[in-house]
Motif scaffolding. Structure first.
Motif, PDB file in Angstrom:
ATOM      1  N   THR A   1       0.904  -1.413   0.121  1.00 16.91           N
ATOM      2  CA  THR A   1       0.277  -0.232   0.020  1.00 16.91           C
ATOM      3  C   THR A   1       0.338   1.271   0.202  1.00 16.91           C
ATOM      4  O   THR A   1       0.150   2.573  -0.929  1.00 16.91           O
TER       5      THR A   1
ATOM      6  N   SER B   1       2.518   1.935  -2.816  1.00 13.53           N
ATOM      7  CA  SER B   1       1.271   2.665  -4.448  1.00 13.53           C
ATOM      8  C   SER B   1       1.442   4.147  -3.825  1.00 13.53           C
ATOM      9  O   SER B   1       1.091   5.289  -4.960  1.00 13.53           O
TER      10      SER B   1
ATOM     11  N   PRO C   1       5.519   6.197  -4.327  1.00 16.84           N
ATOM     12  CA  PRO C   1       6.543   5.348  -5.116  1.00 16.84           C
ATOM     13  C   PRO C   1       7.897   5.318  -4.965  1.00 16.84           C
ATOM     14  O   PRO C   1       8.515   4.609  -5.379  1.00 16.84           O
TER      15      PRO C   1
END
Length: 333
Positions: A210, A213, A216
């Motif tokens: 998580t 994402s 990044p």
């Protein structure tokens, strides 16, 4: 006919071997002059008996006779770590009931403090009132040398980042809840871009996925990403190709496995640096859930001569003076 085939096959095998050697040797690289980047695991902390260690072991009850007054995951411990030569300090976090992150190792409060229950079920204001030195004993409960001395010493993550805005930290997520990655991403977005660049995070596969994402560019690692990186690299890293799993991540390289990494040490470090990853040598991995650090002079002697990567240690006060790097160094690249 077969004899005619063997010659080109032999030449091809020889050419491949020469390529593998030249492509992975460190002999022709200009050797960096930097000293290793030191990662202080839990900061300056009380050591404990690691025999048959399990996830739920109360390590405060296993404390070895203390040689200093510092307690892990406290501001004083972190400051002492940097003074001892640490470039990076590792700390543990739990989300709190009021939306903050407490800097504390244990899933529950019962072992180390005078509180009870699951750490994350409390508000930060409650956690600040606890005595984080309450449960430490080196003689089976006869004496508690830090009892009463740890009151108010549990900081929040925001406290740490405010007090040490120029320092580098490795943050350990203590759960495998993907929502925790979202919560931590929200907390870290409050840091300045330059401070965020100095932070790294590792933990369970789900929250790290998580976090990756949502942020990044943040260097992250989980057990799954590390395993994928090392296995893939051992498989085809001889080609010079860096697997995707090894890019923009943190790599813990056990000193008994590291020699199997193509190009170890210098060419491997160069490849990982170019891939945006930080490498830390750790103690030998012998199976199970836990790894050791580079914690003794004997461990230091197992590092390659002139090693310039990162070194993770549980004993920064011992290892720091041995491997202290010049001021101003920061990352393990």
């Amino acid at each position: 006919m077969m004899s005619k085939l063997w010659k080109p096959i032999g030449l091809a095998a020889l050419a491949c071997a020469v390529f593998m050697l030249l492509n992975n040797t460190s002999l022709f690289l200009e050797h960096a002059s930097e000293k290793p980047v030191l990662l202080a695991h839990r900061g300056v902390s009380q050591q404990f008996d690691r025999t048959n260690l399990k996830n739920d072991t109360c390590t405060a009850e296993r404390m070895l006779p203390p040689t200093h007054s510092y307690l892990e995951n406290t501001i004083a411990s972190m400051r002492a770590s940097f003074e001892a030569g640490a470039d990076v300090v590792e700390l543990d976090v739990h989300p709190t009931r009021d939306g903050q992150f407490a800097v504390f190792h244990d899933w529950t409060l019962d072992c180390r403090t005078d509180g009870q229950g699951v750490t994350r079920e409390h508000a930060m204001e409650e956690l600040r009132r606890l005595d984080v030195g309450y449960g430490y004993t080196a003689d089976g409960g006869k004496t508690f040398p830090f009892r009463g001395k740890g009151i108010g010493l549990m900081p929040s993550l925001a406290d740490v980042l405010t007090i040490f805005p120029e320092k580098t930290f490795l943050i350990n997520i203590k759960s495998n809840d993907p929502a925790e990655g979202h919560l931590l991403a929200a907390a870290l977005r409050k840091a300045s871009p330059s401070q965020l660049e100095r932070l790294m995070v590792y933990g369970g596969d789900a929250p790290i996925a998580t976090l990756r994402s949502e942020l990044p560019n943040l260097e992250t690692m989980s057990r799954g990403t590390l395993k994928a990186c090392l296995i893939s690299y051992i498989g085809y890293g001889w080609t010079g190709i860096v697997p995707d799993a090894c890019k923009h991540t943190i790599i813990f390289a056990p000193i008994n496995i590291a020699p199997w990494l193509w190009g170890w040490p210098d060419r491997f470090l160069r490849r990982m640096s170019d891939a945006g990853s930080s490498v830390f040598a750790i103690g030998p991995y012998l199976g199970g859930e836990f790894s050791t650090g580079i914690d003794t002079p004997q461990d230091v002697r197992q590092l390659p001569e002139g090693f310039t990567g990162g070194v993770m240690t549980n004993e920064i006060e011992t290892i720091g003076p041995l491997l202290r790097r010049p001021l101003g160094g920061n990352r393990a690249r």
